[in-house]
Design an enzyme around this catalytic site. Structure first.
Site, short mmCIF file in Angstrom:
data_model
loop_
_atom_site.label_atom_id
_atom_site.label_comp_id
_atom_site.label_asym_id
_atom_site.label_seq_id
_atom_site.Cartn_x
_atom_site.Cartn_y
_atom_site.Cartn_z
N GLY A 14 90.30 54.05 69.35
CA GLY A 14 91.28 54.99 68.78
C GLY A 14 91.06 56.39 69.33
N ARG A 28 83.56 69.27 84.35
CA ARG A 28 83.04 70.58 84.80
C ARG A 28 81.52 70.54 85.00
NH1 ARG A 28 87.38 74.67 83.23
NH2 ARG A 28 89.03 73.69 84.44
N ARG A 75 92.10 49.29 73.54
CA ARG A 75 91.04 48.41 73.06
C ARG A 75 91.09 47.18 73.95
NH1 ARG A 75 93.01 50.59 67.95
NH2 ARG A 75 91.35 51.83 67.04
N ASP A 106 82.54 53.06 67.43
CA ASP A 106 81.58 51.94 67.40
C ASP A 106 81.96 50.77 68.32
OD1 ASP A 106 83.68 51.36 65.75
OD2 ASP A 106 82.47 50.63 64.07
N THR A 129 85.62 59.86 67.57
CA THR A 129 86.37 59.10 66.56
C THR A 129 86.62 59.98 65.36
OG1 THR A 129 86.23 57.34 64.90
CG2 THR A 129 84.16 58.03 65.85
N ILE A 130 87.80 59.86 64.78
CA ILE A 130 88.06 60.69 63.59
C ILE A 130 87.28 60.19 62.39
CG2 ILE A 130 90.37 61.36 64.37
CD1 ILE A 130 91.43 59.41 62.13
N ASP A 131 86.75 58.97 62.46
CA ASP A 131 86.14 58.35 61.28
C ASP A 131 84.76 58.92 60.92
OD1 ASP A 131 88.28 56.72 60.86
OD2 ASP A 131 87.47 55.02 61.95
N ASP A 133 81.97 57.76 61.63
CA ASP A 133 81.10 56.68 61.15
C ASP A 133 80.06 56.25 62.19
OD1 ASP A 133 83.02 55.68 62.83
OD2 ASP A 133 83.42 53.89 61.67
N ARG A 166 103.58 64.79 38.67
CA ARG A 166 103.42 63.43 39.18
C ARG A 166 101.97 63.14 39.57
NH1 ARG A 166 108.87 63.21 42.87
NH2 ARG A 166 110.14 62.17 41.28
N ARG A 175 89.12 52.58 58.14
CA ARG A 175 89.18 51.14 57.90
C ARG A 175 87.87 50.62 57.33
NH1 ARG A 175 91.61 48.59 62.91
NH2 ARG A 175 89.86 49.71 63.76
N ALA A 190 90.62 66.53 44.70
CA ALA A 190 91.21 65.28 44.19
C ALA A 190 90.61 64.90 42.84
CB ALA A 190 90.97 64.16 45.20
N HIS A 255 98.99 57.95 61.15
CA HIS A 255 98.47 58.40 62.44
C HIS A 255 98.61 59.89 62.69
CE1 HIS A 255 98.41 54.09 62.95
NE2 HIS A 255 97.57 54.27 63.96
N GLN A 257 96.88 61.79 61.37
CA GLN A 257 95.46 62.17 61.30
C GLN A 257 94.76 62.07 62.65
OE1 GLN A 257 93.76 60.32 57.35
NE2 GLN A 257 95.62 59.26 57.95
O1 F6P Z 1 90.30 55.80 64.90
C1 F6P Z 1 89.78 54.99 63.88
C2 F6P Z 1 90.89 54.58 63.01
O2 F6P Z 1 91.51 55.75 62.66
C3 F6P Z 1 90.60 53.79 61.74
O3 F6P Z 1 90.22 54.56 60.66
C4 F6P Z 1 91.90 53.08 61.56
O4 F6P Z 1 91.80 51.97 60.75
C5 F6P Z 1 92.24 52.71 62.93
O5 F6P Z 1 91.78 53.77 63.73
C6 F6P Z 1 93.67 52.41 63.19
O6 F6P Z 1 93.90 52.45 64.54
P1 F6P Z 1 95.07 51.71 65.32
O7 F6P Z 1 96.33 51.98 64.59
O8 F6P Z 1 95.02 52.35 66.66
O9 F6P Z 1 94.73 50.27 65.35
#
Ligand code: F6P
Length: 327
Positions: A14, A28, A75, A106, A129-131, A133, A166, A175, A190, A255, A257
């Site tokens: 991703g 560079r 991927r 990962d 990665t934005i996650d 993790d 609301r 994920r 939150a 997305h 994000q």
């Molecule tokens: O980049 C990681 C991630 O944002 C996960 O949190 C998310 O489940 C996944 O990518 C979704 O990616 P795609 O839509 O590219 O399968």
């Protein structure tokens, strides 16, 4: 060990804001150290297909501020097979690329780990990665931008939630990881945060909402997509049964994000790690990810970086903080 003359760089998995800043830094730094640098298009797919482009100073001009990845990403199922990885190695040899920088998460490092053990080619990873993790770096490239995207979106949702009294259930990415939900949930104030590392279940969520202020009609629940209840719409259905008087809406941020201009934090992190990766290769390192821990640039073996996510950040102290703040 062979002297490195040509470094290949790719982005995989991703995408994440700041990947371009990382590519720029690798290119560079390679030029600074008198090396050639080759871009590999679409991650490991491009490696297997020999999809290479030569890169110079100009090819990374004006990209530090851009989201996405100029090298594109994918991927690759083929790279999961030994035949695929053999072909990738053959392509690298043919192109005389003698070291690799892989930018991803990962899945990317699982492939890189196998590849660097199976073949005689040094590989260094950058956490993109934005996650967030991955172990071996306090933050991954893209995480800071993503959580800021989330809080900007949820602040807007809060405005309308409050106007209409609301309850909003907002699903954020992650994920397998609740780190986006945790930090952005704290950042938006939150009323509840639902994450896979600490599943609160229906009962826990109901209890949390009942303890919360009764006089406060609008509420925001942040749900990581990997939470046990199966995402925001499922949580919405459950809450409609339990709280028939609440006016409930669901919003899945999706997305957005993953896109957008990287924050300054991500640009600087990517820049520092990109240069560190090239210097690491020149110092003979391989099979490791470059990261920043406690202000220190370090290298962590791939198999450690990808296997220890649970321990990373979601400690009881964080969960207690969430509980205290949601009162
Ligand atoms: O980049 C990681 C991630 O944002 C996960 O949190 C998310 O489940 C996944 O990518 C979704 O990616 P795609 O839509 O590219 O399968």
């Amino acid at each position: 060990m062979n002297k490195i003359k040509n470094i290949g760089v790719l982005t995989s998995g991703g995408d994440a804001p700041g990947m371009n800043a990382a590519i720029r830094a690798v290119v560079r730094a390679a030029i600074y150290y008198d090396l050639e640098v080759t871009g590999v298009l679409r991650g490991y797919e491009g490696l297997i297909n020999g999809d290479f482009i030569e890169m110079d100073r100009k090819s990374v001009a004006n990209i530090i501020q851009r989201g996405g990845t100029i090298l594109k990403t994918a991927r690759s199922d083929a790279f999961r097979t030994i035949e695929g990885r053999k072909e990738a190695y053959r392509q690298l040899k043919e192109k005389q690329i003698d070291a690799l920088v892989v930018i991803g998460g990962d899945g990317t490092f699982t492939g890189a780990n196998l590849f660097s053990h199976e073949f005689d080619i040094p590989v260094i990873g950058l956490p993109g990665t934005i996650d967030n993790d991955l172990e071996g770096t306090d933050f991954t490239i893209g995480y800071d931008t993503a959580i800021n995207t989330v809080i900007n979106a949820v602040d807007k949702i809060r405005d309308t939630a409050e106007s209409h009294d609301r309850l909003f259930i907002v699903e954020v990415m992650g994920r397998d990881s609740g780190l986006i939900a945790l930090r952005s949930g704290i950042g938006v104030g939150a009323e509840a945060i639902m994450i896979p590392e600490a599943n609160m279940g229906v009962e826990g969520l109901v209890a949390r909402l009942e303890i919360g202020r009764k006089d406060k009609a609008s509420k925001i629940i942040i749900v990581a997509e990997g939470d046990d209840l199966g995402g925001a719409f499922n949580v919405g259905e459950v809450l409609k049964q339990k709280f028939p008087n609440y006016d409930i809406r669901v919003s899945v941020l999706g997305h957005i994000q993953r896109g957008g201009k990287p924050s300054c934090m991500d640009r600087v992190l990517a820049s520092r790690l990109g240069v560190t990766a090239v210097e690491g290769l020149l110092a003979g390192k391989s099979g490791v990810m470059a990261g920043l821990v406690n202000k220190e640039l370090i290298f962590t073996p791939f198999d450690h970086a990808i296997k220890h996510i649970d321990a990373k950040e979601i400690s009881p102290a964080w969960l207690k903080l969430v509980e205290i703040l949601s009162l």
